[in-house]
Write an enzyme that holds these catalytic residues in place. Structure first.
Site, PDB file in Angstrom:
ATOM      1  N   GLU A 116      -3.340   7.729  -3.964  1.00 36.34           N
ATOM      2  CA  GLU A 116      -3.312   6.436  -3.277  1.00 36.34           C
ATOM      3  C   GLU A 116      -3.099   5.332  -4.302  1.00 36.34           C
ATOM      4  OE1 GLU A 116      -5.953   4.706   0.230  1.00 36.34           O
ATOM      5  OE2 GLU A 116      -6.951   4.447  -1.701  1.00 36.34           O
ATOM      6  N   TYR A 149       0.857  -1.195   0.000  1.00 36.81           N
ATOM      7  CA  TYR A 149       0.000   0.000   0.000  1.00 36.81           C
ATOM      8  C   TYR A 149       0.885   1.234   0.000  1.00 36.81           C
ATOM      9  CZ  TYR A 149      -3.069   3.713   1.699  1.00 36.81           C
ATOM     10  OH  TYR A 149      -3.760   4.888   1.837  1.00 36.81           O
TER      11      TYR A 149
END
Length: 510
Positions: free
Chosen positions: A223, A135
């Protein structure tokens, strides 16, 4: 402004960020054509991704928007992300059948809620060989006033869940303004992910390019989840979410053109045309306020008084006739609004002028719900007299708490059915408001001009007259904007590998 996944990856790729290749499709026929090109490129997997402004697509279920029944494919509920092996059966036929069941249907995820979002476009992406998922995100930390880079070994998982259950698995680096991400910071992030050798070098290049893109496009958030490590130690963005700071869009005309209004609330789109700061909520009390802080306080006091705000609406410091009228139009287009609370502080503009402006605005817009007005500041008392002497239906409050209580009383007095209009032109709502309103008629020679002073002579008899009916402008759902497909040669230059993955990490072992 939010971007679709395919837009975000195309944009990041222009700044040297290695991204998953793919082509956007708006029709089943176009999806088949794009799948054919992917197979020609040597793709071993085809990933079909619904494009909506929400996460959780891989776990979300597609529904028929008319019947609300789940859409089935091969006796299973069809989800927002579908993986097809390129070497089994007839993949092009499957692409057609799946895209036919995706496009135009409703995708329901945890983030969309039960109402879901209509799928107007889908991404046909190439498969990628994945060794490990991570992530990564960049955003502004308002507590420190610095940009923060966050990475985690828990790729493909919602970061909120990671932060709650295993916060130690999130590595953070704060970037000093004007300095950019430093080499030692990039290496520290790589160490936190357990990367070494070629993988570490590729990650440093990846995070540096990603941060430069974040700054260059004036993003409020970038993101990448998952960010994947391939068996040959390359780092690739398989999914990407990008939000752009609306205040900086004037510097990025090409990004502003990517806006998909079909993904936004129609009332918020309409309010934006009038430069109103409007956010739709789930309550039944429309709020019209000047100033963001006062708007927040107004919503709080409505909640404390037992009501539910239906919107956040900041008309700005001036609260001119046009802005007030447009604000009424937007609020009256919301069927959930059963009462309106106007709370204006007369600082930049005098309260008496605001009062006259409200009266003029209500004479041009059909308002069929109780209206409670609270004005404070310069000439507040004169403004209250103007409103009470108006032939329109107002309930005038002296304090914010009193205004909220009047709203609650009005809601309790109104039946849940639509307010019926009587033959005399008055409404049932008038009776509900009678106990809280003082209605008087102004002299006929007072034209209620926005800049005129109040007529001091008042007639003793009070009356209620119906408001002039004006058609409310229809708010249409704009069609999704069409964008050109990715240029194959440009993608070959920017991306070394062809990749694809479920954005939510549902099928990670490809």
């Amino acid at each position: 402004m939010n971007l679709h996944e395919h837009q975000a990856k195309e944009l990041l790729g222009k700044y040297g960020v290695p991204v998953q290749t793919g082509r956007v499709s708006y029709t089943p026929e176009q999806a088949v054509e794009n799948a054919y090109y992917a197979l020609q490129d040597g793709a071993e997997l085809l990933i079909l991704k619904a494009q909506i402004h929400a996460g959780g697509r891989g776990k979300g279920v597609i529904h028929n928007p008319q019947t609300n029944e789940p859409v089935m494919y091969n006796l299973k509920e069809l989800r927002g992300v579908k993986v097809l092996p390129a070497t089994e059966g007839n993949p092009l036929h499957e692409v057609y059948e799946i895209s036919r069941r995706m496009l135009g249907q409703k995708l329901v995820t945890l983030q969309t809620g039960p109402q879901g979002k209509i799928i107007n476009r889908m991404l046909i992406a190439n498969g990628v060989d994945i060794a490990k998922e991570f992530y990564c995100s960049i955003l502004m930390d308002r507590g420190t006033g610095k940009n923060i880079i966050m990475v985690s070994t828990e790729g493909g998982v919602e970061i909120e869940k990671v932060a709650e259950e295993t916060p130690e698995k999130i590595v953070r680096e704060y970037v000093e303004p004007g300095q950019g991400v430093q080499g030692f910071q990039a290496r520290r992030l790589a160490f936190g992910l357990g990367l070494s050798g070629a993988a570490q070098k590729n990650f440093i290049s990846f995070i540096t390019a990603l941060y430069n893109a974040y700054l260059s496009i004036d993003a409020s958030m970038v993101e990448v989840n998952p960010m994947v490590l391939t068996p040959d130690d390359k780092i690739i963005a398989v999914d990407a979410k990008v939000s752009i700071d609306d205040n900086a869009l004037y510097r990025h005309k090409e990004i502003a053109a990517m806006r998909d209004e079909s993904e936004e609330d129609p009332l918020e789109v309409e309010a934006g045309k009038y430069e109103l700061n409007y956010i739709k909520l789930d309550g039944n009390v429309g709020c019209m306020v000047n100033g963001a802080g006062l708007a927040m306080a107004t919503m709080d006091i409505i909640k404390l008084a037992g009501g539910e705000p239906a919107n956040f609406l900041d008309v700005g410091g001036g609260a001119s006739v046009n802005r007030v009228a447009n604000a009424f139009r937007v609020m009256m287009s919301d069927p959930n609004v059963k009462a309106v609370l106007i709370n204006i502080f007369g600082g930049i503009v005098r309260c008496d002028r605001v009062a006259n402006g409200i009266i003029q605005a209500m004479e041009t817009v059909q308002v069929s719900v109780p209206v409670i007005v609270r004005l404070d500041g310069t000439n507040a008392e004169e403004a209250r007299q103007i409103l009470m002497n108006s032939p329109l239906n107002f309930s005038v409050a002296g304090t914010l708490l009193e205004a909220a209580q009047k709203v609650t009383e009005a809601l309790e007095a109104i039946t849940t059915t639509t307010v019926a209009t009587t033959t005399e032109g008055s409404t049932v709502m008038s009776a509900a408001m009678a106990s809280a309103s003082v209605i008087r008629r102004l002299d006929d020679d007072d034209d209620l001009d926005f800049n005129d002073e109040m007529n001091e002579e008042e007639e003793e008899d009070s009356y209620t007259r119906s408001m002039e009916e004006v058609d409310i402008e229809d708010i249409e759902d704009p069609d999704a904007m069409n964008f050109a497909d990715f240029d194959e040669e440009e993608l070959d230059d920017n991306v070394d590998d062809i990749d694809s993955l479920l954005s939510d990490g549902d099928d990670s072992n490809f």
